[in-house]
Write a protein that holds these residues in place. Structure first.
Motif, PDB file in Angstrom:
ATOM      1  N   TYR B 115       0.700  -1.095   0.075  1.00  0.00           N
ATOM      2  CA  TYR B 115      -0.145  -0.008   0.088  1.00  0.00           C
ATOM      3  C   TYR B 115       1.295   0.984   0.555  1.00  0.00           C
ATOM      4  O   TYR B 115       2.191   0.812   0.835  1.00  0.00           O
ATOM      5  CB  TYR B 115      -0.727  -0.025   1.468  1.00  0.00           C
ATOM      6  CG  TYR B 115      -2.080  -0.785   0.397  1.00  0.00           C
ATOM      7  CD1 TYR B 115      -1.714  -2.431   1.247  1.00  0.00           C
ATOM      8  CD2 TYR B 115      -3.874  -0.745   0.712  1.00  0.00           C
ATOM      9  CE1 TYR B 115      -2.897  -2.919   1.163  1.00  0.00           C
ATOM     10  CE2 TYR B 115      -4.334  -1.036   0.842  1.00  0.00           C
ATOM     11  CZ  TYR B 115      -4.499  -2.919   1.100  1.00  0.00           C
ATOM     12  OH  TYR B 115      -4.646  -3.245   0.666  1.00  0.00           O
ATOM     13  N   VAL B 116       0.340   2.223  -1.151  1.00  0.00           N
ATOM     14  CA  VAL B 116       1.380   3.554  -0.604  1.00  0.00           C
ATOM     15  C   VAL B 116       1.088   4.265  -0.656  1.00  0.00           C
ATOM     16  O   VAL B 116       1.348   5.389  -0.657  1.00  0.00           O
ATOM     17  CB  VAL B 116       1.800   3.191  -2.354  1.00  0.00           C
ATOM     18  CG1 VAL B 116       2.953   2.568  -2.770  1.00  0.00           C
ATOM     19  CG2 VAL B 116       0.559   3.761  -3.162  1.00  0.00           C
ATOM     20  N   GLY B 117      -0.179   4.995  -0.137  1.00  0.00           N
ATOM     21  CA  GLY B 117      -1.003   5.836   0.630  1.00  0.00           C
ATOM     22  C   GLY B 117      -2.314   5.737   0.369  1.00  0.00           C
ATOM     23  O   GLY B 117      -2.935   4.278   0.124  1.00  0.00           O
ATOM     24  N   ALA B 232      -7.606   3.962  -1.189  1.00  0.00           N
ATOM     25  CA  ALA B 232      -6.411   2.901  -0.757  1.00  0.00           C
ATOM     26  C   ALA B 232      -5.413   3.118  -2.085  1.00  0.00           C
ATOM     27  O   ALA B 232      -6.604   2.334  -3.280  1.00  0.00           O
ATOM     28  CB  ALA B 232      -6.852   1.869  -0.345  1.00  0.00           C
ATOM     29  N   ASP B 233      -4.285   3.441  -1.831  1.00  0.00           N
ATOM     30  CA  ASP B 233      -3.394   3.251  -3.892  1.00  0.00           C
ATOM     31  C   ASP B 233      -2.610   2.341  -3.236  1.00  0.00           C
ATOM     32  O   ASP B 233      -1.771   2.170  -2.364  1.00  0.00           O
ATOM     33  CB  ASP B 233      -2.398   4.616  -3.477  1.00  0.00           C
ATOM     34  CG  ASP B 233      -3.132   6.115  -3.999  1.00  0.00           C
ATOM     35  OD1 ASP B 233      -3.324   7.137  -3.382  1.00  0.00           O
ATOM     36  OD2 ASP B 233      -4.219   5.694  -4.540  1.00  0.00           O
ATOM     37  N   VAL B 234      -2.492   1.210  -4.133  1.00  0.00           N
ATOM     38  CA  VAL B 234      -1.588   0.334  -3.752  1.00  0.00           C
ATOM     39  C   VAL B 234      -0.870  -0.466  -5.255  1.00  0.00           C
ATOM     40  O   VAL B 234      -1.471   0.212  -5.951  1.00  0.00           O
ATOM     41  CB  VAL B 234      -2.930  -0.839  -4.148  1.00  0.00           C
ATOM     42  CG1 VAL B 234      -3.445  -0.936  -2.380  1.00  0.00           C
ATOM     43  CG2 VAL B 234      -3.516  -1.650  -5.315  1.00  0.00           C
ATOM     44  N   ARG B 235      -0.174  -0.753  -4.855  1.00  0.00           N
ATOM     45  CA  ARG B 235       0.656  -1.586  -6.091  1.00  0.00           C
ATOM     46  C   ARG B 235       0.501  -3.097  -6.048  1.00  0.00           C
ATOM     47  O   ARG B 235       0.884  -3.220  -5.618  1.00  0.00           O
ATOM     48  CB  ARG B 235       2.427  -1.348  -6.115  1.00  0.00           C
ATOM     49  CG  ARG B 235       2.810   0.045  -6.101  1.00  0.00           C
ATOM     50  CD  ARG B 235       3.495   0.912  -7.255  1.00  0.00           C
ATOM     51  NE  ARG B 235       3.419   2.310  -7.302  1.00  0.00           N
ATOM     52  CZ  ARG B 235       4.186   2.967  -6.902  1.00  0.00           C
ATOM     53  NH1 ARG B 235       5.398   1.945  -6.393  1.00  0.00           N
ATOM     54  NH2 ARG B 235       4.338   4.232  -7.435  1.00  0.00           N
ATOM     55  N   PRO B 236       0.298  -3.181  -7.411  1.00  0.00           N
ATOM     56  CA  PRO B 236       0.162  -4.898  -7.241  1.00  0.00           C
ATOM     57  C   PRO B 236       1.393  -5.192  -7.774  1.00  0.00           C
ATOM     58  O   PRO B 236       2.287  -5.145  -8.365  1.00  0.00           O
ATOM     59  CB  PRO B 236      -1.103  -4.661  -8.377  1.00  0.00           C
ATOM     60  CG  PRO B 236      -0.872  -3.675  -9.844  1.00  0.00           C
ATOM     61  CD  PRO B 236       0.152  -2.764  -8.454  1.00  0.00           C
ATOM     62  N   ALA B 237       1.661  -6.727  -7.328  1.00  0.00           N
ATOM     63  CA  ALA B 237       2.291  -7.329  -7.147  1.00  0.00           C
ATOM     64  C   ALA B 237       3.153  -7.537  -8.682  1.00  0.00           C
ATOM     65  O   ALA B 237       4.403  -7.808  -9.031  1.00  0.00           O
ATOM     66  CB  ALA B 237       2.749  -9.119  -6.945  1.00  0.00           C
ATOM     67  N   GLY B 238       2.024  -7.392  -9.674  1.00  0.00           N
ATOM     68  CA  GLY B 238       2.358  -7.495 -11.067  1.00  0.00           C
ATOM     69  C   GLY B 238       2.677  -6.366 -12.304  1.00  0.00           C
ATOM     70  O   GLY B 238       2.991  -6.055 -13.379  1.00  0.00           O
ATOM     71  N   ASP B 241       5.267  -0.280 -11.623  1.00  0.00           N
ATOM     72  CA  ASP B 241       5.193   0.851 -11.645  1.00  0.00           C
ATOM     73  C   ASP B 241       3.897   1.438 -12.191  1.00  0.00           C
ATOM     74  O   ASP B 241       3.427   2.211 -12.402  1.00  0.00           O
ATOM     75  CB  ASP B 241       6.504   0.845 -13.138  1.00  0.00           C
ATOM     76  CG  ASP B 241       4.947   0.375 -14.008  1.00  0.00           C
ATOM     77  OD1 ASP B 241       5.788   0.371 -15.267  1.00  0.00           O
ATOM     78  OD2 ASP B 241       4.528  -0.881 -13.641  1.00  0.00           O
ATOM     79  N   THR B 242       2.953   0.259 -11.553  1.00  0.00           N
ATOM     80  CA  THR B 242       1.967   0.414 -11.257  1.00  0.00           C
ATOM     81  C   THR B 242       1.113   1.129 -10.318  1.00  0.00           C
ATOM     82  O   THR B 242       1.117   0.346  -9.590  1.00  0.00           O
ATOM     83  CB  THR B 242       0.296  -1.049 -12.303  1.00  0.00           C
ATOM     84  OG1 THR B 242       1.170  -0.772 -13.895  1.00  0.00           O
ATOM     85  CG2 THR B 242      -0.872   0.249 -12.693  1.00  0.00           C
ATOM     86  N   THR B 243       0.249   1.885  -9.977  1.00  0.00           N
ATOM     87  CA  THR B 243      -0.600   2.404  -8.932  1.00  0.00           C
ATOM     88  C   THR B 243      -1.995   2.799  -9.428  1.00  0.00           C
ATOM     89  O   THR B 243      -2.517   2.924 -10.012  1.00  0.00           O
ATOM     90  CB  THR B 243      -0.437   3.697  -8.310  1.00  0.00           C
ATOM     91  OG1 THR B 243       1.184   4.068  -7.820  1.00  0.00           O
ATOM     92  CG2 THR B 243      -1.120   3.782  -7.229  1.00  0.00           C
ATOM     93  N   VAL B 244      -2.955   1.654  -8.127  1.00  0.00           N
ATOM     94  CA  VAL B 244      -4.251   1.789  -9.011  1.00  0.00           C
ATOM     95  C   VAL B 244      -4.854   1.984  -7.330  1.00  0.00           C
ATOM     96  O   VAL B 244      -4.586   1.623  -5.875  1.00  0.00           O
ATOM     97  CB  VAL B 244      -4.573   0.093  -8.713  1.00  0.00           C
ATOM     98  CG1 VAL B 244      -5.850  -0.482  -8.878  1.00  0.00           C
ATOM     99  CG2 VAL B 244      -3.919  -1.259  -9.913  1.00  0.00           C
ATOM    100  N   SER B 245      -6.162   2.896  -7.650  1.00  0.00           N
ATOM    101  CA  SER B 245      -6.954   2.835  -6.345  1.00  0.00           C
ATOM    102  C   SER B 245      -7.611   2.434  -6.225  1.00  0.00           C
ATOM    103  O   SER B 245      -8.559   1.975  -6.819  1.00  0.00           O
ATOM    104  CB  SER B 245      -7.211   4.876  -6.711  1.00  0.00           C
ATOM    105  OG  SER B 245      -5.680   5.624  -6.408  1.00  0.00           O
ATOM    106  N   ILE B 246      -8.776   1.983  -5.443  1.00  0.00           N
ATOM    107  CA  ILE B 246      -9.614   1.319  -4.215  1.00  0.00           C
ATOM    108  C   ILE B 246      -9.969   2.258  -3.770  1.00  0.00           C
ATOM    109  O   ILE B 246      -9.767   2.655  -2.825  1.00  0.00           O
ATOM    110  CB  ILE B 246      -9.007   0.072  -3.647  1.00  0.00           C
ATOM    111  CG1 ILE B 246      -7.958  -0.897  -4.634  1.00  0.00           C
ATOM    112  CG2 ILE B 246     -10.292  -0.245  -4.171  1.00  0.00           C
ATOM    113  CD1 ILE B 246      -7.308  -1.772  -4.128  1.00  0.00           C
ATOM    114  N   THR B 247     -11.637   2.362  -4.061  1.00  0.00           N
ATOM    115  CA  THR B 247     -12.146   3.111  -2.532  1.00  0.00           C
ATOM    116  C   THR B 247     -13.302   2.197  -2.254  1.00  0.00           C
ATOM    117  O   THR B 247     -14.101   1.533  -3.070  1.00  0.00           O
ATOM    118  CB  THR B 247     -13.226   4.110  -3.604  1.00  0.00           C
ATOM    119  OG1 THR B 247     -11.984   4.585  -4.513  1.00  0.00           O
ATOM    120  CG2 THR B 247     -14.563   4.713  -3.006  1.00  0.00           C
ATOM    121  N   LEU B 248     -13.611   2.407  -0.616  1.00  0.00           N
ATOM    122  CA  LEU B 248     -14.110   1.506   0.306  1.00  0.00           C
ATOM    123  C   LEU B 248     -14.260   1.901   1.170  1.00  0.00           C
ATOM    124  O   LEU B 248     -14.798   3.205   1.886  1.00  0.00           O
ATOM    125  CB  LEU B 248     -12.864   0.337   0.838  1.00  0.00           C
ATOM    126  CG  LEU B 248     -11.320  -0.013   0.328  1.00  0.00           C
ATOM    127  CD1 LEU B 248     -10.295  -0.196   1.092  1.00  0.00           C
ATOM    128  CD2 LEU B 248     -12.384  -1.194  -0.528  1.00  0.00           C
TER     129      LEU B 248
END
Lengths: 390, 429
Positions: B115-117, B232-238, B241-248
């Protein structure tokens, strides 16, 4: 002998105004509608109205409801219907009021029965009891100043169906009788409306009038230039029954005896002069009226007019009429108010279909006064259609 | 030709008459003071004290649950008195282990590398919140497990086990973020934001999953928050260099507060977080004066049934209060009839309401007494008068029930205002 098709046509035409009659059977309005038993109205047609309101003693058969003998000598079935529009303005102790209405004062159908008899069925108004009063005041309610509006109204009046029969005894004399079935409705309502979050209040009462009266009359034509007539209406008793409200009072009113005398005479080939007088014993009603009804008195009236038929349009005669009337009114605000009515009238007639139909129009300008502080002026227009089946 | 003139001329004339008779009458109107012999109506205003019309009264509560509020309450030293109101909000978010995302036109599902932030947001309901100054809003980890039965003293209150907080108001773990609220700030647009760094976000993901706690300090305040949401901003394992934002949205949320609402004290209480209802049994008088007081000569009475009622209103005086449960924002209070009063608190309520009013919050803090008039519906009044006992049992409640944290209270000295008109019956001529 009148063909069945003509009789059916006459009756069908009669049906149209009868439908309106059921909805609005009453006559003109005035502030005097609120006094005593109401404003007296005359069941005459526009021709009579143009002659000052002279409803009897006119030459030939006549479909007014004043004299039962007037239908004698009808050559064929006839129908008379009249429509009247009134507009008035009045001042009472410095305050102004106005009103107007459109009504059918008269609907009358008659037919000969053999060579000497005629029978008729008609409807006419007798008194108008329609008026309204609206007053405003302010008062403190629920901690705030509120405007309170009272509206008190009366709607209705009394009319009568006349079942008449007349007999022509020879060329100069006719007699007639009539049975009057009085009918009418009176609705009185008091509504108080208070501005703001308040429900209005309303009190309503309705009464139906019913009763019987009788009429008789004669018509004498001593010469081709003179016709005299007399009629008497024995008022009878009218009862007022409440519709359905528990505790509402009933009423009983003895209607006055009314006596009419009149006549018309030819002066020259194209001029007719008509004159009549009436006496009505309204004072007998005083005890039956509610306290505070004001004056109730017997009354006299005199009316007359001149009809001139020398004018022709496309070879059809167009009678022109002028007239006038003075009439004492039976009811007023104060005792000995002495209310009276004066009127100037004018009219003209059109003979259609070779005399099978007459269309008459009259215009009347009148004034009522008597009690200090009260004066009223009115305009009245009347339209009558008389159809003679042939 | 004769037939033509007879039929059409006659029909036209009769038609004109029929149409003309349809013209609207203009009824004459009398000038003032010249009513034709009628006596005027009289309108009377009657005020009854509580002892003259209240037969019974009771206050119940427990008619609503916290979830019906649809919001979270955060409070800091709100209200005067020995125990100002304190309230903290709790939320638990289901932070996932995997993420689904699109890369290069194809959809991928990967485990989350790290998780990056992120950011926690909540919407402030301004019209139902009050802040006296600048307020600091802190976001903590919750230090121990809790559930949706939590209170200020207890983390869980189940049927079989009750566990107290180690720290009343919610055990606080690490501080995750802070934000400042100042309503004077013109740039503020009703959304509160807590920026969460990567370390804090990772702690939320790696932690025992107890969620977050929002508390307030620095000024007297009571806030109503809705729309709690965690980005939540995350870096996937695969895709390093990609950041994905998830809203919960929260899997569970609750607020805890202290003290309890003051339902006692001899006042009529309505609404509030405990769903209070005040029940009154009213009785209309059998007779009312037939004329205004002071009329000479004195008049008697008329049956209330025979008087024409213009208004029957229950008058209540808001009880002024400065405690933490005073209303903030406008409350709508309803009157509803109890259909089976003998069942007490379990009686069903009638529909529709028989009265109601919107009451501004200022009514409960104003220096002078105000009066709230609950006008009884004409249908209710008619039913009461048709009943031999002339009574009705009514409940005062908030509408919608459970939608107010604040607790409107009214003094028990209710009054009944009856405005009625004595109308003289129309008479014959």
């Amino acid at each position: 002998m009148t063909s069945p098709s003509k009789i059916i046509a006459t009756l069908l035409l009669a049906g149209a105004p009868a439908l309106s009659l059921g909805a609005a059977p009453l006559d003109a309005q005035s502030l005097l509608s609120s006094r005593g038993f109401g404003l007296v109205v005359d069941p005459v047609d526009a021709r009579a109205a143009g002659l000052g309101g002279t409803g009897l003693g006119l030459f030939g058969p006549n479909l007014s409801l004043v004299n039962p003998a007037s239908i004698a000598g009808l050559p064929a079935p006839a129908l008379a219907s009249s429509f009247r529009f009134d507009s008035f303005s009045a001042s009472l102790d410095g305050a102004e009021a106005s009103g107007g209405t459109a009504r059918f004062p008269l609907l009358h159908a008659a037919a000969p029965l053999g060579d000497r008899w005629s029978v008729s069925l008609g409807y006419g108004g007798l008194v108008d009891q329609t008026w309204a009063a609206q007053l405003e005041q302010t008062d403190t309610l629920a901690g705030d100043e509120a405007t309170i509006t009272d509206r008190i109204s009366s709607r209705g009046g009394l009319g009568h169906f006349r079942f008449g029969a007349a007999y022509q005894a020879g060329a100069r004399f006719a007699a007639g009788v009539g049975l009057d079935v009085y009918t009418g409705l009176l609705q009185r309502e008091s509504v108080r409306t208070i501005a703001g979050p308040f429900n209005p209040t309303r009190e309503f009462r309705q009464w139906s009038y019913s009763g019987l009266g009788y009429a008789a009359g004669v018509r004498w034509t001593p010469s081709e230039a003179l016709t005299l007539a007399g009629a008497v209406n024995l008022g009878g008793t009218v009862s007022a029954e409440p519709a359905d409200t528990a505790g509402a009072a009933t009423g009983e009113y003895t209607l006055p005896v009314r006596a009419h005398l009149g006549g018309s005479g030819r002066v020259g080939q194209n001029t007719l002069v008509a004159l009549s007088t009436e006496w009505a014993g309204w004072s007998g009603l005083a005890d039956a009226l509610s306290p505070g009804a004001g004056e109730t008195r017997d009354t006299w009236s005199v009316q007359g007019g001149v009809e001139w038929d020398a004018l022709t349009v496309r070879e059809r005669p167009v009678p022109l009429r002028v007239g006038g009337r003075y009439r004492q009114l039976p009811f007023g605000w104060a005792e000995e108010a002495g209310m009276a009515e004066r009127a100037l009238t004018a009219g003209l007639g059109l003979r259609l279909a070779g005399g099978a139909a007459n269309l008459d129009v009259s215009l009347e300008r009148g004034w009522r006064d008597g009690q200090p502080g009260f004066e009223e002026g009115y305009w009245r227009t009347m339209l009558s259609l008389n159809i003679l089946g042939r | 030709m004769r037939r033509f003139l007879l039929s059409w001329g006659g029909a036209a004339a009769v038609g004109a008459m029929v149409l003309g008779a349809g013209c609207e009458d203009r009824v004459p109107t009398f000038p003032e003071g010249q009513l034709p012999g009628e006596t005027r109506a009289q309108t009377v205003e009657l005020l009854l004290s509580a002892s003259e019309f209240v037969l019974e009264d009771t206050v119940y509560d427990g008619f609503s649950r916290q979830t019906q509020l649809g919001a979270l309450v955060v409070a800091s030293d709100f209200g005067e008195g020995a125990e100002p109101l304190q309230a903290n909000a709790l939320g638990r978010f289901p932070l996932p282990d995997t993420v689904v995302y699109t890369r290069g036109g194809s959809t991928r599902s990967d485990s989350i590398l790290r998780y990056v932030g992120g950011e926690l947001t909540a919407v402030l309901q301004r019209d139902r919140s009050q802040v006296d100054g600048a307020l600091e809003l802190s976001l903590f980890e919750v230090g121990e497990a809790w559930d949706t039965t939590a209170t200020w003293q207890h983390a869980a209150r189940g049927d079989t086990a009750t566990r107290a907080w180690q720290q009343p108001g919610g055990t606080r773990g690490a501080l995750l973020a802070r934000t400042t609220l100042s309503l004077a700030d013109t740039a503020f647009r009703d959304t509160l934001r807590w920026a969460i760094d990567s370390v804090a976000m990772q702690r939320l993901a790696d932690g025992a999953g107890h969620g977050v706690l929002i508390s307030a300090d620095g000024a007297s305040a009571r806030l109503l928050l809705t729309g709690l949401s965690l980005r939540a901003d995350v870096r996937p394992a695969g895709g390093a260099d990609t950041t994905v934002s998830i809203t919960l949205t929260p899997a569970a949320q609750r607020f805890v507060f202290s003290p309890e609402p003051p339902l006692g004290g001899g006042a009529y209480a309505v609404a509030g977080i405990r769903g209070a209802r005040s029940v009154l049994t009213l009785r209309l008088p059998e007779n009312v004066p037939a004329c205004p007081p002071g009329t000479v000569p004195a008049c008697g009475t008329v049956r209330t049934q025979d008087a024409r009622l213009n208004q029957v209103a229950l008058l209540l005086t808001p009880e002024r209060t400065t405690d933490g449960f005073r209303p903030v924002g406008t409350a709508f209070v309803q009157l509803r009839r109890l259909l089976e009063p003998e069942l007490g608190r379990f009686s069903p309520l009638g529909v529709p309401p028989v009265g109601g009013d919107s009451i501004p919050a200022a009514s409960f803090v104003a220096p002078q007494d105000t009066t709230i008039a609950f006008q009884l519906s004409p249908d209710l009044v008619r039913r009461m008068l048709e009943d031999d006992t002339r009574t009705a049992t009514l409940a005062l409640l908030g509408s919608p029930e459970g939608a107010y944290f604040g607790l409107p209270r009214f003094r028990r000295d209710a009054r009944l205002r009856i405005v009625y008109t004595i109308v003289p019956a129309p008479t014959l001529p």
